[in-house]
Design an enzyme around this catalytic site. Structure first.
Site, mmCIF file in Angstrom:
data_model
loop_
_atom_site.group_PDB
_atom_site.id
_atom_site.type_symbol
_atom_site.label_atom_id
_atom_site.label_comp_id
_atom_site.label_asym_id
_atom_site.label_seq_id
_atom_site.Cartn_x
_atom_site.Cartn_y
_atom_site.Cartn_z
ATOM 1 C CG HIS A 138 -94.548 -35.430 68.993
ATOM 2 N ND1 HIS A 138 -93.476 -34.762 69.537
ATOM 3 C CD2 HIS A 138 -95.532 -35.422 69.933
ATOM 4 C CE1 HIS A 138 -93.797 -34.355 70.747
ATOM 5 N NE2 HIS A 138 -95.030 -34.743 71.013
ATOM 6 N N GLY A 164 -98.639 -32.703 75.123
ATOM 7 C CA GLY A 164 -99.580 -33.455 74.302
ATOM 8 C C GLY A 164 -99.841 -34.847 74.855
ATOM 9 N N GLY A 208 -100.852 -39.018 74.507
ATOM 10 C CA GLY A 208 -100.356 -40.112 73.689
ATOM 11 C C GLY A 208 -99.027 -40.664 74.128
ATOM 12 C CG HIS A 209 -96.121 -38.607 74.484
ATOM 13 N ND1 HIS A 209 -95.653 -39.189 73.319
ATOM 14 C CD2 HIS A 209 -96.437 -37.325 74.155
ATOM 15 C CE1 HIS A 209 -95.681 -38.294 72.346
ATOM 16 N NE2 HIS A 209 -96.165 -37.164 72.824
ATOM 17 C CG ASP A 235 -95.522 -28.678 75.097
ATOM 18 O OD1 ASP A 235 -96.719 -28.562 74.759
ATOM 19 O OD2 ASP A 235 -94.922 -29.762 75.097
#
Length: 331
Positions: A219, A54, A56-57, A110
């Protein structure tokens, strides 16, 4: 929500475009969905190394494409797994005849999608193996370590896998080195604030101004508990105690330490964490062979920090110190 963005639905694609604009020698966008970030050209003569997860990291995951690191990466929406297609396309891109290793965080989406991608790759006669990163000691006890989340330890596993491939290891040996790294990594973090996913438009969770969450996931998953905000030495002690209780250090043992910011914490405060952590570890007889401080695995604009330890042997230390080059990691 107060962010420097355009439309929330364009956020991921426009950030990827910005990364390519800033570093065209390192990153290119490809794949049928435009969600495969990769080196500008495939690098032959070695095992391919890919990942995905995902968004955002940043720098996790795609930021670690570069020499001695990843060759390609599948990109999902914010805090959401990519689908199978960019994962398969990443494997196809990175395969130059030596096979491909996939470095995968221990998250259901994932893992499921990489399982399918590897099965599809095998149907094309591409040998694809996986290593699962599960380093968050707050997520499960030692006897259930397979349930732990993958957090900043991903950075070390990526570095070891990329170095092994660059050194000419075959696929099985590259997987074995990366797995040894994953088995010898422990992480824990603390959160001081939440973050806001652009398409949600509001904070992921609520936390009081005088509280911290110990063991918060990247998250926004719950940690092992909340407490009042304490001086940084006490917060660091909590993290170090958790890490050493899970995997003690022996006198003379060599460690790598990564003090990681979650996105909004000033680097000055990360150095305060490092200062205390280093003193604690050296008091236990550890030797810190490599020290990294900065934003290596973030969670949007979450305030907080994590500590990751990798327990080294000669092979892991050599691979950790081997040449690597990307905008977020240089040896």
């Amino acid at each position: 929500m107060k962010k420097l963005i355009n439309r929330p639905e364009d956020y991921v694609d426009e950030v990827l475009q910005g990364m390519v604009a800033a570093h065209p020698q390192t990153y290119a966008i490809g794949g049928s969905t435009g969600r495969m970030l990769h080196r500008p050209t495939a690098l032959g003569g070695k095992v391919g190394v890919v990942s995905g997860g995902g968004f955002g990291h940043i720098p996790v995951f795609g930021g670690y494409i570069g020499d001695g690191l990843l060759d390609a990466c599948a990109v999902g929406d914010v805090f959401a797994s990519p689908d199978m297609t960019p994962m398969l396309e990443s494997i196809q891109f990175a395969n130059t005849g030596k096979g491909v290793l996939c470095v995968v965080g221990n998250y259901g989406g994932d893992r499921m999608n990489f399982d399918m991608a590897c099965e599809m790759a095998e149907m094309e006669d591409i040998e694809a193996l996986k290593v699962i990163v599960a380093d968050d000691v707050a997520a499960a006890p030692p006897e259930e370590a397979e349930k732990r989340r993958g957090v900043a330890g991903f950075v070390y596993v990526t570095k070891i896998a990329g170095a092994a491939a660059a050194a000419g290891y075959d696929l099985a040996k590259t997987q074995a080195a990366a797995q040894k790294a994953a088995d010898n990594i422990r992480s824990i973090g603390v959160a001081l604030s939440s973050c806001t996913v652009p398409q949600a438009g509001k904070p992921t969770f609520e936390i009081a101004d005088d509280e911290i969450e110990i063991g918060m996931g990247i998250h926004g998953e719950p940690g092992v508990g909340r407490s009042k905000l304490s001086p940084v030495d006490e917060v660091t002690d909590l993290m170090i105690d958790r890490l050493l209780n899970d995997k003690p250090v022996t006198k003379g043992e060599r460690l790598a330490i990564l003090v990681n910011g979650l996105g909004a914490t000033p680097v000055e405060e990360l150095y305060l964490v490092l200062r205390r952590a280093k003193a604690r570890l050296e008091n236990q007889g550890a030797i810190l062979a490599d020290i990294r401080v900065g934003n290596y695995a973030t969670s949007m604009e979450m305030a907080g920090a994590s500590i990751t330890l990798m327990y080294l042997d000669d092979e892991l230390e050599s691979l950790l110190m081997a040449d690597a080059d990307c905008p977020f990691w240089k040896n």
